[in-house]
Design an enzyme around this catalytic site. Structure first.
Site, PDB file in Angstrom:
ATOM      1  N   ASP A  30      40.485  35.760  40.378  1.00 13.05           N
ATOM      2  CA  ASP A  30      40.470  36.673  39.240  1.00 13.05           C
ATOM      3  C   ASP A  30      41.832  37.359  39.122  1.00 13.05           C
ATOM      4  OD1 ASP A  30      37.936  38.196  37.572  1.00 13.05           O
ATOM      5  OD2 ASP A  30      39.897  39.188  37.607  1.00 13.05           O
ATOM      6  N   ILE A  31      42.299  37.487  37.901  1.00 12.19           N
ATOM      7  CA  ILE A  31      43.625  38.059  37.659  1.00 12.19           C
ATOM      8  C   ILE A  31      43.641  39.571  37.904  1.00 12.19           C
ATOM      9  CG2 ILE A  31      43.427  38.591  35.184  1.00 12.19           C
ATOM     10  CD1 ILE A  31      46.156  37.097  34.862  1.00 12.19           C
ATOM     11  N   ASN A  87      27.867  38.157  34.526  1.00 10.87           N
ATOM     12  CA  ASN A  87      27.635  39.111  33.451  1.00 10.87           C
ATOM     13  C   ASN A  87      27.162  38.369  32.197  1.00 10.87           C
ATOM     14  OD1 ASN A  87      28.548  41.294  35.035  1.00 10.87           O
ATOM     15  ND2 ASN A  87      30.673  40.842  34.513  1.00 10.87           N
ATOM     16  N   VAL A  96      34.605  37.566  28.873  1.00 12.77           N
ATOM     17  CA  VAL A  96      34.978  36.193  28.529  1.00 12.77           C
ATOM     18  C   VAL A  96      33.693  35.388  28.310  1.00 12.77           C
ATOM     19  CG1 VAL A  96      36.200  34.113  29.239  1.00 12.77           C
ATOM     20  CG2 VAL A  96      37.102  36.371  29.878  1.00 12.77           C
ATOM     21  N   HIS A 100      30.722  32.033  33.886  1.00 12.08           N
ATOM     22  CA  HIS A 100      31.445  32.085  35.154  1.00 12.08           C
ATOM     23  C   HIS A 100      30.695  32.998  36.102  1.00 12.08           C
ATOM     24  CE1 HIS A 100      32.908  35.263  32.496  1.00 12.08           C
ATOM     25  NE2 HIS A 100      33.089  35.997  33.584  1.00 12.08           N
ATOM     26  N   HIS A 102      31.174  35.472  39.346  1.00 12.13           N
ATOM     27  CA  HIS A 102      32.119  36.229  40.167  1.00 12.13           C
ATOM     28  C   HIS A 102      31.688  36.127  41.634  1.00 12.13           C
ATOM     29  CE1 HIS A 102      33.985  38.737  36.851  1.00 12.13           C
ATOM     30  NE2 HIS A 102      32.890  38.324  36.240  1.00 12.13           N
TER      31      HIS A 102
HETATM   32  P1  AMP Z   1      33.447  39.022  32.640  1.00 12.12           P
HETATM   33  O1  AMP Z   1      33.544  40.510  32.404  1.00 12.12           O
HETATM   34  O2  AMP Z   1      32.274  38.668  33.529  1.00 12.12           O
HETATM   35  O3  AMP Z   1      33.506  38.239  31.376  1.00 12.12           O
HETATM   36  O4  AMP Z   1      34.706  38.682  33.534  1.00 12.12           O
HETATM   37  C1  AMP Z   1      35.868  38.084  33.064  1.00 12.12           C
HETATM   38  C2  AMP Z   1      36.843  38.084  34.210  1.00 12.12           C
HETATM   39  O5  AMP Z   1      37.893  37.200  33.912  1.00 12.12           O
HETATM   40  C3  AMP Z   1      37.470  39.452  34.506  1.00 12.12           C
HETATM   41  O6  AMP Z   1      37.202  39.843  35.845  1.00 12.12           O
HETATM   42  C4  AMP Z   1      38.965  39.207  34.271  1.00 12.12           C
HETATM   43  O7  AMP Z   1      39.778  39.917  35.171  1.00 12.12           O
HETATM   44  C5  AMP Z   1      39.065  37.713  34.470  1.00 12.12           C
HETATM   45  N1  AMP Z   1      40.180  37.074  33.799  1.00 12.12           N
HETATM   46  C6  AMP Z   1      40.543  37.211  32.498  1.00 12.12           C
HETATM   47  N2  AMP Z   1      41.606  36.448  32.225  1.00 12.12           N
HETATM   48  C7  AMP Z   1      41.926  35.804  33.371  1.00 12.12           C
HETATM   49  C8  AMP Z   1      42.941  34.878  33.738  1.00 12.12           C
HETATM   50  N3  AMP Z   1      43.859  34.443  32.854  1.00 12.12           N
HETATM   51  N4  AMP Z   1      42.975  34.429  35.009  1.00 12.12           N
HETATM   52  C9  AMP Z   1      42.068  34.846  35.908  1.00 12.12           C
HETATM   53  N5  AMP Z   1      41.082  35.728  35.627  1.00 12.12           N
HETATM   54  C10 AMP Z   1      41.020  36.200  34.378  1.00 12.12           C
END
Ligand code: AMP
Length: 113
Positions: A30-31, A87, A96, A100, A102
């Protein structure tokens, strides 16, 4: 289904720290990590939310859990403990819209909201 940032990572259009990949899933760091270990196991099929996964694709969700478990072992948090979170939609905190899982660990996590 619309293109997401995760689709762009899968297609190597934007960079990511990739930890695992096979035909069905990719796992990246995760970024914006919320803990010392924070990985995302991402379905290559871009279902927007878990609500959109058809009954016939239940195996995909199991696969994501199995990859998460293997990553927990790889990062030495399997025994100390970790949290798996998917989520869903706005009240679930989803940002997003591409399913996915976590994988969060490496410290004592707080209670769930
Ligand atoms: P969610 O709130 O479950 O949709 O989580 C989306 C996750 O994607 C968040 O924890 C972000 O930090 C992560 N994220 C968004 N863009 C990127 C990226 N380019 N590379 C890695 N993680 C990302």
């Amino acid at each position: 289904m619309s293109t997401t940032i995760f689709t762009k990572i899968i297609q190597r259009e934007i960079p990511a720290r990739i930890e695992y990949e096979d035909d069905e899933v990719i796992a990246i760091h995760d970024i914006q990590p919320q803990a010392p270990v924070h990985l995302l196991v991402i379905s290559k099929e871009p279902y927007p939310t878990v609500n959109d996964v058809p009954e016939g694709q239940v195996q995909l969700l199991g696969k994501m859990m199995m990859v998460a478990k293997q990553l927990a072992q790889k990062f030495s948090i399997a025994e100390s403990g970790y949290r798996l979170v998917m989520n869903c939609n706005p009240d679930g905190g989803q940002v997003v819209y591409h399913i996915h899982l976590h994988v969060i660990g490496g410290k004592k996590l707080g209670t769930m909201a």
